[in-house]
Every structure is written in C-alpha cells, then in structure tokens.
Design a protein around this motif. Structure first.
Motif, short mmCIF file in Angstrom:
data_model
loop_
_atom_site.label_atom_id
_atom_site.label_comp_id
_atom_site.label_asym_id
_atom_site.label_seq_id
_atom_site.Cartn_x
_atom_site.Cartn_y
_atom_site.Cartn_z
N LEU A 1 0.84 -1.20 0.00
CA LEU A 1 0.00 0.00 0.00
C LEU A 1 0.87 1.25 0.00
CD1 LEU A 1 -2.91 1.26 0.41
CD2 LEU A 1 -2.44 1.15 2.87
N ILE A 2 0.42 2.26 -0.74
CA ILE A 2 1.04 3.58 -0.71
C ILE A 2 0.09 4.51 0.05
CG2 ILE A 2 1.82 5.56 -2.09
CD1 ILE A 2 2.22 3.54 -4.42
N VAL A 3 0.60 5.21 1.05
CA VAL A 3 -0.21 6.16 1.80
C VAL A 3 0.40 7.55 1.62
CG1 VAL A 3 -1.18 6.81 4.04
CG2 VAL A 3 -0.77 4.39 3.51
N MET A 4 -0.39 8.49 1.13
CA MET A 4 0.13 9.83 0.89
C MET A 4 -0.97 10.87 1.13
SD MET A 4 0.49 9.51 -3.27
CE MET A 4 1.39 11.06 -3.44
N GLY A 5 -0.56 12.12 1.25
CA GLY A 5 -1.52 13.20 1.43
C GLY A 5 -2.22 13.53 0.13
N THR A 6 -3.33 14.24 0.24
CA THR A 6 -4.07 14.61 -0.96
C THR A 6 -3.51 15.86 -1.62
OG1 THR A 6 -5.64 15.86 0.39
CG2 THR A 6 -6.25 13.60 -0.17
N LYS A 7 -2.72 16.62 -0.88
CA LYS A 7 -2.15 17.85 -1.43
C LYS A 7 -0.65 17.87 -1.23
CE LYS A 7 -6.22 20.76 -0.56
NZ LYS A 7 -7.08 19.73 0.06
N GLY A 8 0.01 18.69 -2.03
CA GLY A 8 1.45 18.85 -1.88
C GLY A 8 1.78 19.98 -0.93
N ALA A 9 3.01 20.44 -1.00
CA ALA A 9 3.48 21.47 -0.07
C ALA A 9 2.73 22.78 -0.23
CB ALA A 9 4.97 21.70 -0.27
N THR A 10 2.20 23.06 -1.43
CA THR A 10 1.47 24.31 -1.64
C THR A 10 0.12 24.30 -0.96
OG1 THR A 10 0.63 23.44 -3.73
CG2 THR A 10 2.60 24.80 -3.83
N GLY A 11 -0.56 23.14 -0.96
CA GLY A 11 -1.80 22.96 -0.20
C GLY A 11 -2.93 23.88 -0.60
N ALA A 12 -3.09 24.15 -1.89
CA ALA A 12 -4.19 25.02 -2.35
C ALA A 12 -5.54 24.44 -1.93
CB ALA A 12 -4.13 25.17 -3.86
N LYS A 13 -6.33 25.23 -1.21
CA LYS A 13 -7.57 24.72 -0.64
C LYS A 13 -8.62 24.36 -1.68
CE LYS A 13 -7.21 26.98 3.88
NZ LYS A 13 -7.83 27.91 4.84
N GLU A 14 -8.57 25.05 -2.84
CA GLU A 14 -9.59 24.78 -3.84
C GLU A 14 -9.31 23.51 -4.64
OE1 GLU A 14 -6.43 27.40 -5.69
OE2 GLU A 14 -7.53 27.26 -3.79
N VAL A 15 -8.15 22.90 -4.43
CA VAL A 15 -7.79 21.70 -5.17
C VAL A 15 -8.01 20.49 -4.27
CG1 VAL A 15 -5.95 20.47 -6.36
CG2 VAL A 15 -6.10 22.97 -6.53
N LEU A 16 -8.82 19.54 -4.74
CA LEU A 16 -9.12 18.36 -3.93
C LEU A 16 -7.92 17.44 -3.82
CD1 LEU A 16 -11.20 16.69 -2.37
CD2 LEU A 16 -11.90 15.68 -4.53
N PHE A 17 -7.27 17.18 -4.96
CA PHE A 17 -6.09 16.33 -4.98
C PHE A 17 -4.95 17.10 -5.64
CE2 PHE A 17 -9.22 13.09 -4.34
CZ PHE A 17 -8.57 12.09 -3.64
N GLY A 18 -3.76 17.06 -5.02
CA GLY A 18 -2.60 17.66 -5.65
C GLY A 18 -2.20 16.87 -6.88
N SER A 19 -1.43 17.50 -7.77
CA SER A 19 -1.06 16.87 -9.03
C SER A 19 -0.26 15.58 -8.81
CB SER A 19 -0.28 17.84 -9.91
OG SER A 19 0.89 18.28 -9.24
N THR B 1 -0.48 13.46 -6.34
CA THR B 1 -1.39 12.40 -5.91
C THR B 1 -2.15 11.83 -7.10
OG1 THR B 1 -1.68 13.63 -3.84
CG2 THR B 1 -3.17 11.79 -4.23
N VAL B 2 -2.67 12.71 -7.95
CA VAL B 2 -3.41 12.25 -9.12
C VAL B 2 -2.51 11.46 -10.06
CG1 VAL B 2 -4.65 13.00 -11.20
CG2 VAL B 2 -5.10 14.11 -9.02
N HIS B 3 -1.28 11.94 -10.29
CA HIS B 3 -0.36 11.23 -11.18
C HIS B 3 -0.01 9.84 -10.63
CE1 HIS B 3 -0.15 14.60 -13.73
NE2 HIS B 3 0.70 15.33 -13.03
N VAL B 4 0.18 9.77 -9.32
CA VAL B 4 0.51 8.47 -8.71
C VAL B 4 -0.66 7.51 -8.85
CG1 VAL B 4 0.96 7.29 -6.51
CG2 VAL B 4 2.21 9.38 -7.09
N ILE B 5 -1.87 7.98 -8.54
CA ILE B 5 -3.06 7.14 -8.66
C ILE B 5 -3.24 6.66 -10.09
CG2 ILE B 5 -5.59 7.19 -8.60
CD1 ILE B 5 -5.37 9.01 -6.13
#
Length: 280
Positions: free
Chosen positions: A112-130, A132-136
C-alpha cells in the motif's frame, strides 16, 4: 509483515498521512518505507548529470533530503510510543515522484502507498494535488490518499461504490480485507440504480462480492433516484463513513471522475481518506 510506502515532500499534509498510516496499522507488523523523490533545479542537466561529483550538487541535495527524512523520524518518535511491530526505512532519491515510486515498487513488495491529498502548496480549492493524481493514475499499487486536515478515525464504516460492471479479483481486494480485519470494519457496497434491474453480469458480480466478503461485515445498498456523486456525498454523511474505496479501471466511475471531469464541476466532496485500488 506489511510493506507500506510513505512518499513525503516534508509538508504537514505528508506528515498527517504518515501519522494516519502508523495509527491504521498500529497492531500490524509493518515496515514503513519513507521516500523523498527530489528534483533540484538544474539549468544544464546533461552537464551536471555528467559530472555531478565535480560540483557536489547531487551530494548536497541528497544530504539535505536525508537530513529532512531524519527530522521526520525524530518527529515520529516524539509523537508516538515506540512500537516493536513497526520498522522505519528512509530513502532519498534523485527522481520525479511518479518515476521514483515506480522504481521503488519494482524492487520492493509494497502492499500500500499512503500519501496526502495535497502537496506542499496545499491550495484549498484543489481536492487532490497533481502528484497524488499522477501516482493514482500511473502506479499499479493501491493508494490511500488522506485529506490534509483529517484527524484519524478507525475505519469502522467503509463505503465501496460500484456499478457492478467489472469483476473484482481476490488479489485486488487483499488490502481492503486487511483493513477490515484489523479494524473490525463493515463494508458498505453501494450500487446506484438507473431504474432498471441488474443485468446478468451485475448479478454475477454482486454474488461474487458477497462470497468474497462472506466472513466480514458486509452490507449491500441499492440506491435509486440519485446521481452517483450525490449518493456518495449523502451516504458519507448519513452513515458516518470513515473510508471511501474505489476500483480504478478505464471504464469506472473513478476514471471518469478524475480524468474526464474536474472535481469541482462534479461537486464531489471528499472528507475522508480515499483508497484507490487499481485493476491488476
């Protein structure tokens, strides 16, 4: 022993995901592999890659990454009591996130890979950081994405929306069974009806799921008069769901949600960890 990969960019979001993984598998023997894939800004890539030792650039950046990984380990030791069942390994790799993870899982038997939904920038309007989406999208390994502000809850109630069009395999759902066993969870399988009876294929896949989870708490919900996104949002609130799970294949709702529409346009609200399982 479970092998859990924890990619980190040293953000608070990433540490929250690490903390979630430690708590989720608190009673399980695990090796947690903390990976930082770094890509320093280099203007003449070919030149520096050809003579990295001459400039010491690679060594300096790697040393900084390793120092930050050690800081994360120290933070873990301060926050959690030492668990003899848990082992931590750290890795600093000069690579992109997706390529680094791909190379890592090629040489390690990761469950299993466990990671956050956002990166270091943490933009609130973005559900998943880029990342996370690329990894998925690119990695053939289950990914558990943890929302940045989510406080750990034992996943007693797990929601699994499915159109029952794809046949699930035992090996694909292995990590789900582990989570159910460790946390005495209940699997709520939800099918949103289009007003028609289930087809022969759907009936067959429903029966297979019931057989696969016959030794677990398993409920099947048939929901009508709702769009799928609306049904998921409503179900999360009504049944106090702690974990959402979806199968990712090119014909799935998940695929359409992520790669054919934007999250905001779909009105999809994610307040709980999201386990995405690729088809094998």
């Amino acid at each position: 022993m479970k092998q859990i990969l924890l990619p980190t960019d040293f953000s608070e979001n990433a540490f929250n995901a690490i903390s979630f993984a430690i708590k989720l598998f608190k009673n399980e023997a695990c090796t947690f592999h903390m990976l930082n894939a770094y890509t320093p800004v280099i203007y003449n890539v070919e030149y520096v890659l050809g003579y990295p030792a001459q400039f010491g650039l690679g060594d300096a950046v790697r040393a900084t990454a390793q120092k930050n990984l050690n800081n994360v380990l120290n933070k873990i030791e301060k926050k959690f009591e030492i668990n003899p069942k848990h082992k931590f390994e750290t890795y600093a790799r000069f690579n992109t996130v997706v390529s680094g993870i791909n190379e890592f899982i090629a040489t390690h038997d990761i469950d299993l890979i466990v990671m956050g939904t956002k990166g270091a920038t943490g933009a609130k309007e973005v559900l998943f950081g880029s990342n996370t989406v690329h990894v998925i999208k690119a990695i053939k390994c289950p990914v558990l994405a943890v929302p940045s502000d989510f406080l750990f809850e034992t996943p007693h109630e797990i929601l699994f929306p499915t159109d029952l069009e794809a046949t699930c395999k035992h090996r694909e759902l292995k990590i789900l069974k582990t989570i159910l066993e460790l946390n005495h969870g209940r699997l709520n399988t939800m099918h949103v009806s289009s007003g028609h009876d289930l087809s022969e294929l759907q009936e067959s896949n429903k029966a297979k799921l019931e057989t696969m989870f016959k030794d677990y708490a398993f409920l099947f919900h048939n929901v009508s008069n709702m769009e799928l996104v609306e049904a998921i949002n409503y179900f999360q609130i009504k049944h106090k769901i702690n974990l959402l799970i979806m199968i990712n294949n090119k014909h799935s709702f998940f695929h359409n949600l992520f790669f054919k529409n934007t999250i905001n346009q779909m009105g999809f609200h994610l307040n709980v960890p999201f386990l995405v399982i690729p088809t094998i």
